[in-house]
Write a protein that holds these residues in place. Sequence first.
Motif, short mmCIF file in Angstrom:
data_model
loop_
_atom_site.label_atom_id
_atom_site.label_comp_id
_atom_site.label_asym_id
_atom_site.label_seq_id
_atom_site.Cartn_x
_atom_site.Cartn_y
_atom_site.Cartn_z
N PHE A 90 1.47 23.67 1.02
CA PHE A 90 2.15 23.48 2.36
C PHE A 90 3.67 23.56 2.24
O PHE A 90 4.25 24.55 2.55
N ALA A 91 4.11 22.69 1.25
CA ALA A 91 5.53 22.77 1.27
C ALA A 91 6.09 23.73 0.08
O ALA A 91 7.24 23.87 0.10
N GLY A 92 5.38 24.42 -0.65
CA GLY A 92 5.68 25.49 -1.55
C GLY A 92 6.45 25.00 -2.73
O GLY A 92 7.34 25.55 -3.29
N CYS A 93 6.05 23.73 -3.35
CA CYS A 93 6.57 23.24 -4.32
C CYS A 93 5.91 23.19 -5.68
O CYS A 93 4.95 22.63 -5.88
N PHE A 94 6.02 24.62 -6.50
CA PHE A 94 5.15 24.99 -7.66
C PHE A 94 5.68 24.65 -8.86
O PHE A 94 4.96 24.58 -9.66
N ASP A 95 7.01 24.70 -8.88
CA ASP A 95 7.66 24.96 -10.17
C ASP A 95 7.57 24.07 -11.13
O ASP A 95 7.61 24.08 -12.53
N ILE A 96 7.13 22.58 -10.92
CA ILE A 96 6.94 21.54 -11.76
C ILE A 96 5.40 21.52 -12.63
O ILE A 96 5.14 20.83 -13.40
N ARG A 147 13.96 24.38 -1.50
CA ARG A 147 12.97 23.49 -0.82
C ARG A 147 13.26 21.91 -1.25
O ARG A 147 13.27 21.02 -0.57
N ARG A 148 13.33 21.85 -2.42
CA ARG A 148 13.63 20.53 -3.24
C ARG A 148 15.03 19.91 -2.86
O ARG A 148 15.14 18.75 -2.63
N ALA A 149 15.83 20.98 -2.57
CA ALA A 149 17.14 20.39 -2.34
C ALA A 149 17.34 19.73 -0.92
O ALA A 149 18.18 18.86 -0.69
N ILE A 150 16.56 20.22 0.11
CA ILE A 150 16.60 19.62 1.17
C ILE A 150 15.43 18.63 1.46
O ILE A 150 15.24 18.34 2.74
N GLY A 151 14.94 18.24 0.50
CA GLY A 151 13.70 17.30 0.61
C GLY A 151 12.37 17.60 1.17
O GLY A 151 11.75 16.72 1.77
N LYS A 152 11.83 18.91 0.87
CA LYS A 152 10.88 19.30 1.56
C LYS A 152 9.71 19.14 0.68
O LYS A 152 8.66 19.63 0.88
N CYS A 153 9.77 18.81 -0.80
CA CYS A 153 8.85 18.57 -1.51
C CYS A 153 8.24 17.06 -1.28
O CYS A 153 9.26 16.27 -1.34
N PRO A 154 6.99 17.02 -1.64
CA PRO A 154 6.60 15.51 -1.83
C PRO A 154 7.03 14.80 -2.87
O PRO A 154 7.40 15.55 -3.95
N LEU A 155 7.27 13.63 -2.77
CA LEU A 155 7.73 12.92 -4.14
C LEU A 155 6.85 12.85 -5.05
O LEU A 155 5.76 12.64 -4.83
N THR A 156 7.13 13.13 -6.30
CA THR A 156 6.22 12.90 -7.55
C THR A 156 6.01 11.52 -7.63
O THR A 156 6.62 10.42 -7.13
N PRO A 157 4.83 10.96 -8.23
CA PRO A 157 4.55 9.43 -8.58
C PRO A 157 5.76 8.54 -9.15
O PRO A 157 5.87 7.85 -8.98
N SER A 180 0.88 -1.01 0.11
CA SER A 180 -0.19 -0.15 -0.02
C SER A 180 1.04 1.23 -0.07
O SER A 180 1.85 1.34 0.62
N ILE A 181 0.53 2.29 -0.70
CA ILE A 181 1.18 3.46 -0.86
C ILE A 181 0.26 4.73 -0.39
O ILE A 181 -1.03 4.67 -1.16
N HIS A 182 0.92 5.47 0.37
CA HIS A 182 0.00 6.63 0.80
C HIS A 182 0.71 7.72 -0.18
O HIS A 182 1.74 8.25 0.15
N LEU A 183 0.18 8.03 -1.37
CA LEU A 183 0.60 9.11 -2.24
C LEU A 183 -0.04 10.51 -2.04
O LEU A 183 -1.09 10.99 -2.58
N ARG A 184 0.91 11.01 -1.26
CA ARG A 184 0.47 12.35 -0.82
C ARG A 184 0.80 13.73 -1.68
O ARG A 184 1.37 14.66 -1.23
N PHE A 185 0.50 13.34 -3.16
CA PHE A 185 0.87 14.65 -4.07
C PHE A 185 -0.51 15.05 -4.38
O PHE A 185 -1.06 15.10 -5.37
N GLU A 186 -0.94 15.80 -3.30
CA GLU A 186 -2.12 16.52 -3.22
C GLU A 186 -2.09 17.97 -3.04
O GLU A 186 -1.23 18.68 -2.60
N LYS A 187 -3.12 18.71 -3.42
CA LYS A 187 -3.23 20.17 -3.42
C LYS A 187 -2.73 20.76 -2.20
O LYS A 187 -1.87 21.75 -2.21
N ASP A 188 -3.27 20.32 -1.06
CA ASP A 188 -2.84 20.88 0.20
C ASP A 188 -1.34 20.67 0.63
O ASP A 188 -0.82 21.63 1.17
N MET A 189 -1.12 19.69 0.36
CA MET A 189 0.56 19.16 0.78
C MET A 189 1.30 19.93 -0.12
O MET A 189 2.27 20.64 0.38
N LEU A 190 1.02 20.25 -1.63
CA LEU A 190 1.99 20.71 -2.38
C LEU A 190 1.94 22.24 -2.06
O LEU A 190 3.10 22.99 -2.11
#
Length: 516
Positions: free
Chosen positions: A275-281, A308-318, A263-273
């Motif tokens: 919160f993390a400030g990971c917009f550029d993609i 943010r990306r460099a220090i692992g603050k962005c959720p992993l993409t699928p 089972s995978i909890h794929l947290r690639f959702e609007k609220d988490m993205l």
Amino acid sequence: MRRPGDGMMFKRSNYNRYQLKKIEGFFTRFKITAILVVILIIYFIFFASKISYLQPESPSKISVQKLWNTADSGGWRPSSTPRSNWPPPSSESNGFLRVRCNGGLNQQRTAICNAVLAARIMNATLVLPELDTNSYWHDDSGFQGIYDVDYFIKSLRYDVRVVESIPEIRKNGKTKRLKAFQLRPPRDAPISWYTTVALEKMKEHGAIYLTPFSHRLAEEIDNPEYQRLRCRVNYHALRFKPHIMQLSQSIVAKLRSQGHFMSIHLRFEKDMLSFAGCFDIFSPHEQKILMKYRKENFADKKLVYSERRAIGKCPLTPEEVGLVLRAMGFNNSTRIYLAAGELFGGERFMKPFRAMFPLLENHSTVDSSSELTENTQGLLGSAVDYMVCLLSDIFMPTYDGPSNFANNLLGHRLYYGFRTNIRPDRKGLAPIFIKREAGQVDGFEEAVRRVMMKTNFGAPHKRVSPESFYTNSWPECFCQVSGSNHDDRCPPNNMMEILEGQLEKEMTNVTSIGDE
């Protein structure tokens, strides 16, 4: 005058001195040699360790077959039975405690645990916790619609007194409901706040109403019995209603009929993205949506995507999730159950992942019953996802930072048999993914494996901040049958132990589905 034999004695004396000097010289050379050998050994050990530390490690191999099994318990077993004097609730209560649990299902779950502990601390009667379902889920099912109320009350009878509502009182010939005095507890309030401020108001008014009640009691408490009470609530008393358990069991049985599943909890959702400030993609239009959501829901703060990306603050993409799994040795025959809300960005982000792992399921595809279809994003859907993830062979959260769902599940799986978890080290993986995007693909999978080999796959491990107690209740809620440390040994059978055994049996009935 020289006597006969004097020359011979002189020669013998010289010879003895010569032999003695020869022996002394031999021992001197032996000592020097021994000292040099010791120095060389020390030098080799010290510098060899330095060299091996500085040099890249050899490619690590991960046994996928072992991951399908539970992690090594090290002789520990779950046990939240009291280990010291723990009297039952007093016959005389100080008053009634009402709480309103806000947030999602799992944030509410931790709030319920805290509410029970707060009631115990204040010697209060707990009114069945209220779930703030409308504002978050637009779902009014409440505690009674999700959890087995009778089971909850019965399970905690040795700990606190629980009632479904504040009883009516008769005063001056009139019957009326006792009005609770409303209080707003400080975030992460210490026990002292409950034994002073809250208790004083409770004795004054007969009842208090704590709202909001999320993260309103400190997690780290220097009282193992209080921590064990939290575990009794979380892992024993809080059981979903029978129809939710049956629905979850049906889904697990269908998935298991074809072998192991993850089972995978794929947290690639609007609220988490947001919160993390990971917009550029994302596209300009999608970025506007995320920035608007962030402005409306989170504190104003300048966030730079590259940093943010460099220090692992962005959720992993699928796709990144798929690449990690493939590097670890999982192939396209791996069956995966996805527990996720609506993925932001749609199918274009899922397409690479689906290409690597086509056997993807969710609760709607496995069970197309109208009940789940209508409540896929409500408390019911979240409860079913929780149970399926709890019972899966492997659980992988892709963003376990502020994710209550993932963190609670990690703790629950640890408590029920050290079930395997795969927790990607986003900070360790970030530079590897960044290099890959820049075209440096050589050694990519080896680098991923090295990072993942340093993570914990579900075995007992020390809790280090910011890891939550609800994510890792070891060692407070565990014991050893034959531990060398007396404090770690499992307690003898008593009434609480019998109750715990009954509750474990209930859980075994659920988990045995996967073994049939």
